[in-house]
Design an enzyme around this catalytic site. Structure first.
Site, mmCIF file in Angstrom:
data_model
loop_
_atom_site.group_PDB
_atom_site.id
_atom_site.type_symbol
_atom_site.label_atom_id
_atom_site.label_comp_id
_atom_site.label_asym_id
_atom_site.label_seq_id
_atom_site.Cartn_x
_atom_site.Cartn_y
_atom_site.Cartn_z
ATOM 1 N N ARG A 18 1.089 -1.220 -0.061
ATOM 2 C CA ARG A 18 0.227 0.084 0.087
ATOM 3 C C ARG A 18 1.036 1.254 0.015
ATOM 4 N NH1 ARG A 18 -5.133 -0.477 -0.164
ATOM 5 N NH2 ARG A 18 -6.338 -2.380 0.583
ATOM 6 N N SER A 36 -3.238 0.711 -9.311
ATOM 7 C CA SER A 36 -4.605 0.718 -8.848
ATOM 8 C C SER A 36 -4.747 0.574 -7.418
ATOM 9 C CB SER A 36 -5.346 -0.321 -9.775
ATOM 10 O OG SER A 36 -5.133 -1.493 -9.460
ATOM 11 N N GLU A 37 -5.843 1.256 -6.937
ATOM 12 C CA GLU A 37 -6.295 0.971 -5.600
ATOM 13 C C GLU A 37 -5.244 1.271 -4.514
ATOM 14 O OE1 GLU A 37 -8.470 -2.619 -4.947
ATOM 15 O OE2 GLU A 37 -9.285 -2.536 -7.153
ATOM 16 N N GLY A 38 -4.430 2.380 -4.845
ATOM 17 C CA GLY A 38 -3.592 2.833 -3.992
ATOM 18 C C GLY A 38 -2.327 1.888 -3.629
ATOM 19 N N PHE A 39 -1.729 0.887 -4.443
ATOM 20 C CA PHE A 39 -0.927 0.140 -4.270
ATOM 21 C C PHE A 39 0.354 0.728 -5.003
ATOM 22 C CE2 PHE A 39 -4.215 -2.649 -3.160
ATOM 23 C CZ PHE A 39 -3.494 -3.316 -2.128
#
Length: 167
Positions: A18, A36-39
């Protein structure tokens, strides 16, 4: 961009985690939120890395000595060349990408020497022959990343990222 090459890019040296949140910065503004998705992907194990801008930097290389991991090593590293640049890491990242989309390394063999020789001499197997669901654009990117001659590869990561975004 920072004048450092890793020289051992491979799946074991890429860590996905993360992205840290910076106070007062929204996720959309955080430059680390590249996946994507804060990684974010982080490169580990800088033991073979080299600072290209420092002639006094400690390196473990000798001309004629191959350094790196055989399944992901660039042809110029397999030959033990000292004058390498960021395109060597692009090649190894291409081998990693090949492994990601096919579940197999690009070249295999019974010894490290055989695998390295294949990086030097054999044509890259088409990823679609292993996984027919790999899009043609991805195949083109991997082929360019893993060109035998560094001059035929992406000149830098920005060029690579531009093509990845298009695909």
């Amino acid at each position: 961009e920072h004048g450092i090459i890793h020289r051992d890019i491979k799946p074991d040296n890429i860590y996905i985690c993360r992205a840290p949140r910076t106070a007062g910065v929204s996720p959309a503004q955080n430059p680390l939120d590249v996946l994507s998705e804060g990684f974010v992907a982080k490169i580990l194990d800088l033991g073979l890395s080299k600072d290209l801008g420092s002639e006094s930097s400690t390196t473990f290389t000798q001309t004629g000595v191959a350094m790196g991991t055989p399944h992901y090593i660039s042809p110029e590293q397999a030959k033990g060349e000292k004058k390498i640049d960021g395109r060597t890491d692009i090649y190894s990242l291409g081998a990693t990408y090949y492994h990601l989309v096919t579940g197999e390394t690009p070249f295999s063999g019974s010894t490290a020497a055989i695998v390295m020789m294949k990086h030097l001499t054999e044509q890259l197997p088409n990823p679609q022959d292993v996984n027919d669901e790999v899009p043609g654009g991805v195949v083109h990117i991997i082929q360019k990343m893993m060109a035998k001659d560094p001059a035929d590869r992406y000149a830098n990561c920005k060029e690579l990222l531009d093509d990845l975004e298009l695909v």
